[in-house]
Scaffold this motif. Structure first.
Motif, PDB file in Angstrom:
ATOM      1  N   MET A   1      17.477  16.393 -27.663  1.00  0.00           N
ATOM      2  CA  MET A   1      18.695  17.070 -28.053  1.00  0.00           C
ATOM      3  C   MET A   1      19.693  17.096 -26.906  1.00  0.00           C
ATOM      4  N   GLY A   2      19.236  17.251 -25.670  1.00  0.00           N
ATOM      5  CA  GLY A   2      20.116  17.264 -24.520  1.00  0.00           C
ATOM      6  C   GLY A   2      20.825  15.934 -24.316  1.00  0.00           C
ATOM      7  N   VAL A   3      20.204  14.831 -24.720  1.00  0.00           N
ATOM      8  CA  VAL A   3      20.816  13.506 -24.576  1.00  0.00           C
ATOM      9  C   VAL A   3      22.067  13.408 -25.447  1.00  0.00           C
ATOM     10  N   PHE A   4      22.014  13.977 -26.652  1.00  0.00           N
ATOM     11  CA  PHE A   4      23.153  13.917 -27.571  1.00  0.00           C
ATOM     12  C   PHE A   4      24.334  14.717 -27.044  1.00  0.00           C
ATOM     13  N   ILE A   5      24.073  15.858 -26.413  1.00  0.00           N
ATOM     14  CA  ILE A   5      25.151  16.695 -25.874  1.00  0.00           C
ATOM     15  C   ILE A   5      25.862  15.953 -24.743  1.00  0.00           C
ATOM     16  N   GLY A   6      25.108  15.328 -23.836  1.00  0.00           N
ATOM     17  CA  GLY A   6      25.713  14.565 -22.745  1.00  0.00           C
ATOM     18  C   GLY A   6      26.519  13.389 -23.261  1.00  0.00           C
ATOM     19  N   SER A   7      26.016  12.717 -24.262  1.00  0.00           N
ATOM     20  CA  SER A   7      26.711  11.578 -24.855  1.00  0.00           C
ATOM     21  C   SER A   7      28.003  12.027 -25.532  1.00  0.00           C
ATOM     22  N   HIS A   8      27.961  13.185 -26.173  1.00  0.00           N
ATOM     23  CA  HIS A   8      29.147  13.723 -26.846  1.00  0.00           C
ATOM     24  C   HIS A   8      30.232  14.069 -25.831  1.00  0.00           C
ATOM     25  N   LYS A   9      29.858  14.683 -24.714  1.00  0.00           N
ATOM     26  CA  LYS A   9      30.837  15.019 -23.678  1.00  0.00           C
ATOM     27  C   LYS A   9      31.455  13.764 -23.089  1.00  0.00           C
ATOM     28  N   ARG A  10      30.610  12.753 -22.844  1.00  0.00           N
ATOM     29  CA  ARG A  10      31.118  11.507 -22.275  1.00  0.00           C
ATOM     30  C   ARG A  10      32.084  10.836 -23.247  1.00  0.00           C
ATOM     31  N   THR A  11      31.762  10.812 -24.524  1.00  0.00           N
ATOM     32  CA  THR A  11      32.631  10.236 -25.537  1.00  0.00           C
ATOM     33  C   THR A  11      33.960  10.984 -25.588  1.00  0.00           C
ATOM     34  N   HIS A  12      33.893  12.312 -25.475  1.00  0.00           N
ATOM     35  CA  HIS A  12      35.111  13.120 -25.490  1.00  0.00           C
ATOM     36  C   HIS A  12      36.017  12.740 -24.313  1.00  0.00           C
ATOM     37  N   TYR A  13      35.465  12.591 -23.125  1.00  0.00           N
ATOM     38  CA  TYR A  13      36.276  12.254 -21.957  1.00  0.00           C
ATOM     39  C   TYR A  13      36.827  10.825 -22.045  1.00  0.00           C
ATOM     40  N   VAL A  14      36.044   9.907 -22.590  1.00  0.00           N
ATOM     41  CA  VAL A  14      36.525   8.534 -22.756  1.00  0.00           C
ATOM     42  C   VAL A  14      37.699   8.522 -23.733  1.00  0.00           C
ATOM     43  N   LEU A  15      37.571   9.244 -24.846  1.00  0.00           N
ATOM     44  CA  LEU A  15      38.676   9.328 -25.805  1.00  0.00           C
ATOM     45  C   LEU A  15      39.889  10.010 -25.181  1.00  0.00           C
ATOM     46  N   LEU A  16      39.645  11.045 -24.404  1.00  0.00           N
ATOM     47  CA  LEU A  16      40.735  11.773 -23.773  1.00  0.00           C
ATOM     48  C   LEU A  16      41.517  10.864 -22.840  1.00  0.00           C
ATOM     49  N   VAL A  17      40.827  10.122 -22.015  1.00  0.00           N
ATOM     50  CA  VAL A  17      41.485   9.292 -21.005  1.00  0.00           C
ATOM     51  C   VAL A  17      42.129   8.056 -21.617  1.00  0.00           C
ATOM     52  N   PHE A  18      41.444   7.379 -22.531  1.00  0.00           N
ATOM     53  CA  PHE A  18      41.924   6.087 -23.013  1.00  0.00           C
ATOM     54  C   PHE A  18      42.689   6.146 -24.329  1.00  0.00           C
ATOM     55  N   VAL A  19      42.666   7.277 -25.029  1.00  0.00           N
ATOM     56  CA  VAL A  19      43.369   7.358 -26.314  1.00  0.00           C
ATOM     57  C   VAL A  19      44.362   8.515 -26.330  1.00  0.00           C
ATOM     58  N   LYS A  20      43.888   9.725 -26.084  1.00  0.00           N
ATOM     59  CA  LYS A  20      44.741  10.902 -26.237  1.00  0.00           C
ATOM     60  C   LYS A  20      45.853  10.967 -25.198  1.00  0.00           C
ATOM     61  N   VAL A  21      45.555  10.730 -23.946  1.00  0.00           N
ATOM     62  CA  VAL A  21      46.565  10.802 -22.881  1.00  0.00           C
ATOM     63  C   VAL A  21      47.622   9.709 -23.056  1.00  0.00           C
ATOM     64  N   PRO A  22      47.260   8.443 -23.292  1.00  0.00           N
ATOM     65  CA  PRO A  22      48.308   7.436 -23.516  1.00  0.00           C
ATOM     66  C   PRO A  22      49.191   7.735 -24.729  1.00  0.00           C
ATOM     67  N   ILE A  23      48.609   8.228 -25.817  1.00  0.00           N
ATOM     68  CA  ILE A  23      49.406   8.579 -26.993  1.00  0.00           C
ATOM     69  C   ILE A  23      50.380   9.700 -26.648  1.00  0.00           C
ATOM     70  N   LEU A  24      49.923  10.696 -25.915  1.00  0.00           N
ATOM     71  CA  LEU A  24      50.792  11.801 -25.505  1.00  0.00           C
ATOM     72  C   LEU A  24      51.939  11.285 -24.628  1.00  0.00           C
ATOM     73  N   LEU A  25      51.635  10.403 -23.674  1.00  0.00           N
ATOM     74  CA  LEU A  25      52.676   9.853 -22.808  1.00  0.00           C
ATOM     75  C   LEU A  25      53.674   9.009 -23.594  1.00  0.00           C
TER      76      LEU A  25
END
Length: 64
Positions: A1-25
């Motif tokens: 179960m701990g593996v899924f939580i870490g993977s979810h956080k990493r996915t969130h940061y990848v989306l934040l950096v490569f999708v959400k921030v460029p769209i906002l800019l």
């Protein structure tokens, strides 16, 4: 179960950096560009007073 939580956080940061921030800019850039293009060109009588003064008048006042 701990593996899924870490993977979810990493996915969130990848989306934040490569999708959400460029769209906002991009959105901020479009808004600023549209605001700049809506400006009406200045009419000569709307210029500040100092733009209408010649340097001859300024020099005469400063010399006095």
């Amino acid at each position: 179960m701990g593996v899924f939580i870490g993977s979810h956080k990493r996915t969130h940061y990848v989306l934040l950096v490569f999708v959400k921030v460029p769209i906002l800019l991009i959105l901020v850039g479009i808004i600023l560009w549209l605001k700049g293009s809506q400006r009406v060109p200045e009419k000569p009588w709307e210029q500040p007073i100092y733009m209408n003064l010649s340097s001859k008048h300024l020099n005469k006042d400063m010399a006095a």
